[in-house]
Design an enzyme around this catalytic site. Structure first.
Site, PDB file in Angstrom:
ATOM      1  N   PHE A  90       0.794  -1.189   0.107  1.00 13.12           N
ATOM      2  CA  PHE A  90      -0.134  -0.029   0.036  1.00 13.12           C
ATOM      3  C   PHE A  90       0.109   1.549  -0.057  1.00 13.12           C
ATOM      4  O   PHE A  90       1.706   1.035   1.162  1.00 13.12           O
ATOM      5  CB  PHE A  90      -1.063  -0.035   1.024  1.00 13.12           C
ATOM      6  N   ALA A  91       0.654   1.767  -1.302  1.00 11.69           N
ATOM      7  CA  ALA A  91       2.071   3.245  -0.991  1.00 11.69           C
ATOM      8  C   ALA A  91       1.710   4.115  -0.987  1.00 11.69           C
ATOM      9  O   ALA A  91       0.860   4.709  -2.086  1.00 11.69           O
ATOM     10  CB  ALA A  91       2.340   2.781  -2.291  1.00 11.69           C
ATOM     11  N   LEU A  92       0.965   5.249   0.053  1.00 12.40           N
ATOM     12  CA  LEU A  92       0.598   6.165   0.115  1.00 12.40           C
ATOM     13  C   LEU A  92       1.621   7.311   0.693  1.00 12.40           C
ATOM     14  O   LEU A  92       2.192   8.228  -0.086  1.00 12.40           O
ATOM     15  CB  LEU A  92      -0.485   6.225   1.487  1.00 12.40           C
ATOM     16  N   GLY A 104       3.744  12.599   5.182  1.00  8.56           N
ATOM     17  CA  GLY A 104       3.602  11.104   6.177  1.00  8.56           C
ATOM     18  C   GLY A 104       2.210  11.754   7.017  1.00  8.56           C
ATOM     19  O   GLY A 104       1.407  11.051   5.929  1.00  8.56           O
ATOM     20  N   ASP A 162      -8.966   2.884   8.458  1.00 14.30           N
ATOM     21  CA  ASP A 162     -10.285   2.877   9.153  1.00 14.30           C
ATOM     22  C   ASP A 162      -9.978   1.008   8.712  1.00 14.30           C
ATOM     23  O   ASP A 162      -9.728   0.521  10.052  1.00 14.30           O
ATOM     24  CB  ASP A 162     -11.094   2.451   8.722  1.00 14.30           C
ATOM     25  N   ARG A 164      -5.448   0.352  10.353  1.00 17.28           N
ATOM     26  CA  ARG A 164      -5.490   0.402  11.748  1.00 17.28           C
ATOM     27  C   ARG A 164      -6.102  -0.585  12.876  1.00 17.28           C
ATOM     28  O   ARG A 164      -5.567  -1.090  13.449  1.00 17.28           O
ATOM     29  CB  ARG A 164      -5.836   1.842  12.555  1.00 17.28           C
ATOM     30  N   GLN A 174       5.477  -8.657  45.597  1.00 14.52           N
ATOM     31  CA  GLN A 174       4.430  -7.596  45.277  1.00 14.52           C
ATOM     32  C   GLN A 174       4.998  -6.697  43.987  1.00 14.52           C
ATOM     33  O   GLN A 174       3.288  -6.167  43.193  1.00 14.52           O
ATOM     34  CB  GLN A 174       3.888  -7.145  46.613  1.00 14.52           C
ATOM     35  N   GLY A 221      18.037  -8.193  34.545  1.00 15.55           N
ATOM     36  CA  GLY A 221      18.840  -7.881  33.262  1.00 15.55           C
ATOM     37  C   GLY A 221      19.094  -9.256  31.749  1.00 15.55           C
ATOM     38  O   GLY A 221      19.484  -8.504  30.384  1.00 15.55           O
ATOM     39  N   GLU A 247       0.548   4.101   9.817  1.00 14.76           N
ATOM     40  CA  GLU A 247      -0.846   4.082   9.494  1.00 14.76           C
ATOM     41  C   GLU A 247      -1.284   4.703  10.327  1.00 14.76           C
ATOM     42  O   GLU A 247      -2.428   4.952  11.234  1.00 14.76           O
ATOM     43  CB  GLU A 247      -1.454   2.392  10.260  1.00 14.76           C
TER      44      GLU A 247
HETATM   45  N1  COS Z   1     -13.620   7.131   5.508  1.00 12.23           N
HETATM   46  C1  COS Z   1     -13.786   7.607   4.197  1.00 12.23           C
HETATM   47  N2  COS Z   1     -13.434   9.232   4.372  1.00 12.23           N
HETATM   48  C2  COS Z   1     -12.492   9.934   4.920  1.00 12.23           C
HETATM   49  C3  COS Z   1     -12.570   9.544   6.287  1.00 12.23           C
HETATM   50  C4  COS Z   1     -12.514   8.026   6.539  1.00 12.23           C
HETATM   51  N3  COS Z   1     -12.051   7.131   7.897  1.00 12.23           N
HETATM   52  N4  COS Z   1     -11.689  10.992   7.249  1.00 12.23           N
HETATM   53  C5  COS Z   1     -11.802  11.164   6.424  1.00 12.23           C
HETATM   54  N5  COS Z   1     -12.761  11.200   5.222  1.00 12.23           N
HETATM   55  C6  COS Z   1     -13.016  12.352   3.784  1.00 12.23           C
HETATM   56  C7  COS Z   1     -13.901  13.285   4.149  1.00 12.23           C
HETATM   57  O1  COS Z   1     -15.567  12.737   4.310  1.00 12.23           O
HETATM   58  C8  COS Z   1     -13.499  14.213   3.426  1.00 12.23           C
HETATM   59  O2  COS Z   1     -14.450  14.192   2.221  1.00 12.23           O
HETATM   60  P1  COS Z   1     -14.559  15.352   1.314  1.00 12.23           P
HETATM   61  O3  COS Z   1     -13.630  16.022   0.814  1.00 12.23           O
HETATM   62  O4  COS Z   1     -15.560  14.777   0.992  1.00 12.23           O
HETATM   63  O5  COS Z   1     -15.055  16.627   2.536  1.00 12.23           O
HETATM   64  C9  COS Z   1     -12.554  13.934   3.584  1.00 12.23           C
HETATM   65  O6  COS Z   1     -11.905  12.730   3.925  1.00 12.23           O
HETATM   66  C10 COS Z   1     -10.908  15.207   3.922  1.00 12.23           C
HETATM   67  O7  COS Z   1     -11.390  14.842   5.371  1.00 12.23           O
HETATM   68  P2  COS Z   1     -10.961  15.601   6.051  1.00 12.23           P
HETATM   69  O8  COS Z   1     -11.295  17.198   5.891  1.00 12.23           O
HETATM   70  O9  COS Z   1     -10.886  15.296   7.636  1.00 12.23           O
HETATM   71  O10 COS Z   1      -9.056  15.527   6.287  1.00 12.23           O
HETATM   72  P3  COS Z   1      -8.382  16.265   7.094  1.00 12.23           P
HETATM   73  O11 COS Z   1      -7.813  16.302   6.170  1.00 12.23           O
HETATM   74  O12 COS Z   1      -8.570  17.212   7.664  1.00 12.23           O
HETATM   75  O13 COS Z   1      -7.498  14.986   8.624  1.00 12.23           O
HETATM   76  C11 COS Z   1      -5.670  12.944   8.437  1.00 12.23           C
HETATM   77  C12 COS Z   1      -7.280  13.602   7.984  1.00 12.23           C
HETATM   78  C13 COS Z   1      -5.070  14.275  10.027  1.00 12.23           C
HETATM   79  C14 COS Z   1      -7.166  12.647  10.135  1.00 12.23           C
HETATM   80  C15 COS Z   1      -5.880  12.451   7.860  1.00 12.23           C
HETATM   81  O14 COS Z   1      -4.974  13.110   6.866  1.00 12.23           O
HETATM   82  C16 COS Z   1      -5.043  11.131   8.836  1.00 12.23           C
HETATM   83  O15 COS Z   1      -5.181  10.476   8.798  1.00 12.23           O
HETATM   84  N6  COS Z   1      -3.445  11.159   8.223  1.00 12.23           N
HETATM   85  C17 COS Z   1      -2.623  10.230   8.908  1.00 12.23           C
HETATM   86  C18 COS Z   1      -2.405   9.448   7.036  1.00 12.23           C
HETATM   87  C19 COS Z   1      -1.214   8.087   8.199  1.00 12.23           C
HETATM   88  O16 COS Z   1      -1.878   7.263   8.376  1.00 12.23           O
HETATM   89  N7  COS Z   1      -0.716   7.877   7.226  1.00 12.23           N
HETATM   90  C20 COS Z   1       0.463   6.811   7.383  1.00 12.23           C
HETATM   91  C21 COS Z   1       0.166   6.375   6.190  1.00 12.23           C
HETATM   92  S1  COS Z   1       0.772   4.208   6.837  1.00 12.23           S
HETATM   93  S2  COS Z   1       0.021   3.583   5.311  1.00 12.23           S
END
Ligand code: COS
Length: 384
Positions: free
Chosen positions: A123-125, A131, A240, A243, A279, A340, A363
């Site tokens: 999964f390349a995000l 980050g 979702d 995590r 204890q 140790g 994540e």
């Molecule tokens: N499921 C589906 N849609 C979602 C969602 C979810 N869990 N969370 C947010 N969205 C949607 C929102 O509904 C919104 O949609 P619209 O564009 O239609 O309005 C959009 O995504 C943006 O949401 P939001 O405004 O909440 O985004 P933010 O930029 O404020 O915040 C965070 C998002 C910070 C929570 C997010 O960027 C995040 O999780 N960052 C961490 C990323 C991460 O985990 N990186 C590590 C990857 S390792 S694989």
């Protein structure tokens, strides 16, 4: 509320635990020492249905409910977090995302191969500069006839060097911000797509982590998953799912700390008796136990909602936040019980501590989970 497991769930726990004790625990330390990717273990997990979890049977999956899947991930995590990470990414970030967002043709093409374990996914995000701010993608996907051309780099990609298929996020239109992101299914071997393994990790040393490089990588039009513009939602929904898997794996790690500490406390003699009699050692065991049980209940609650198909971003972040931090505390306390000896890799607890650390980062860091939890409770939805 029903706290009982079904017979099938009990059976899954027994089957996975037997497998983990026979096939994983005896080699976990050496794999960690030598950074050996557990390809053979993963190959054996495929026919047992461990590589697909909740993927429906019609796509070659095991069709598990999410409590069963949590049990599977927990038991694999109890044995070896490197294998658990490989599995979590492969199932929760990759297959569950394809299941939710891909076209029927894409599902039929990829899910059976992934579900059987014949192929691995990644999964390349994450990028060098994206980050926590996942929307800030520098990787570009530009239209080229009926296909796309990818350019950019991905960072810290679990399974990146061994995966046959990558879900790749890229910006298609910078002016649209997070609504300009798209998700693509890119096969290994596509010209212009290469990877470089990352070494020197604190923990998860036998898992594969790589940087992915896209240089004028041309992919067909049907590599797009969902619509161009769905990318950010796909990424958030995938997280979702991912995590939850990290949380369940961390419960397994907490349980491993408890099992090792209990065994050691009952064996180790000081002042003429087992240290279990003291204890302050009992307090350490009580703290590990409380963290383990509380984390497990949060994971099962999120799993219950997932099985029912109810949105669970909040409950999943609660579970991920608590169980990953709990795993850190449990591993710290487990080393303390071992004194140790806990500092040497003759015992597994120093590995648990190193392996636990990254789960509070990948994540979504603990801070990102707190942000999601805080926003949900307060009913505010965006940065102000
Ligand atoms: N499921 C589906 N849609 C979602 C969602 C979810 N869990 N969370 C947010 N969205 C949607 C929102 O509904 C919104 O949609 P619209 O564009 O239609 O309005 C959009 O995504 C943006 O949401 P939001 O405004 O909440 O985004 P933010 O930029 O404020 O915040 C965070 C998002 C910070 C929570 C997010 O960027 C995040 O999780 N960052 C961490 C990323 C991460 O985990 N990186 C590590 C990857 S390792 S694989």
């Amino acid at each position: 509320m029903d706290f009982d497991f079904t017979e099938e769930q009990e059976m899954i726990r027994r089957t996975v635990r037997d497998f983990a004790e026979r096939e994983m625990i005896p080699i976990a330390r050496d794999n960690d020492r030598t950074e050996t990717f557990p390809a053979e273990t993963l190959r054996k997990m495929g026919p047992l249905g461990f590589m697909s979890g909740p993927v429906p049977e019609e796509y070659g999956g095991a069709g598990m409910d999410y409590i069963s899947f949590a049990i599977l991930v927990e038991e694999i995590g109890r044995a070896d977090s490197s294998v658990r990470t490989t599995l979590s990414v492969h199932v929760s970030l990759v297959q569950m995302t394809i299941l939710q967002w891909a076209s029927e043709a894409q599902k039929r093409k990829y899910l059976p191969r992934l579900a059987s374990g014949e192929w691995l996914g990644c999964f390349a995000l994450t990028e060098p500069n994206a980050g926590s701010d996942a929307a800030n993608q520098q990787t570009m996907a530009l239209r080229d006839g009926d296909g796309w051309v990818l350019n950019g780099n991905k960072m810290f990609i679990s399974n990146g060097g061994v995966a046959n298929l990558a879900i790749v996020f890229a910006q298609t239109d910078r002016s649209l911000g997070h609504r300009g992101l798209a998700a693509f299914l890119v096969e290994k071997g596509t010209p212009g797509f290469s990877s470089r393994d990352i070494h020197g990790k604190l923990g998860l040393r036998s898992s594969n982590t790589a940087e992915l490089i896209f240089e004028n990588c041309r992919i067909p039009g049907d590599a797009l998953m969902g619509q161009a513009g769905d990318g950010f939602k796909i990424a958030m929904a995938a997280l979702d799912s991912g995590r939850f898997s990290v949380a369940a794996g961390s419960v397994g790690l907490c349980q491993a700390c408890l099992d090792a500490s209990k065994k050691y406390a009952l064996e180790r003699q000081q002042f003429g008796k087992p240290i279990a009699n003291f204890q302050l050692v009992q307090e350490l065991i009580a703290d590990i136990t409380t963290d383990t049980e509380a984390a497990r209940l949060l994971v099962y609650r999120a799993g219950h909602l997932k099985t029912k198909g109810i949105r669970n971003t909040f409950e999943t972040s609660l579970a991920k936040h608590f169980s990953t931090e709990a795993a850190m505390r449990c591993a710290y306390n487990a080393i303390q019980v071992h004194g140790g000896y806990g500092y040497l890799d003759e015992y597994p607890v120093e590995r648990y501590w190193r392996d636990a650390r990254v789960a509070t980062i990948y994540e979504g860091t603990t801070q990102i989970q707190k942000l999601i939890i805080g926003r949900h409770v307060l009913g505010v939805s965006a940065f102000v």
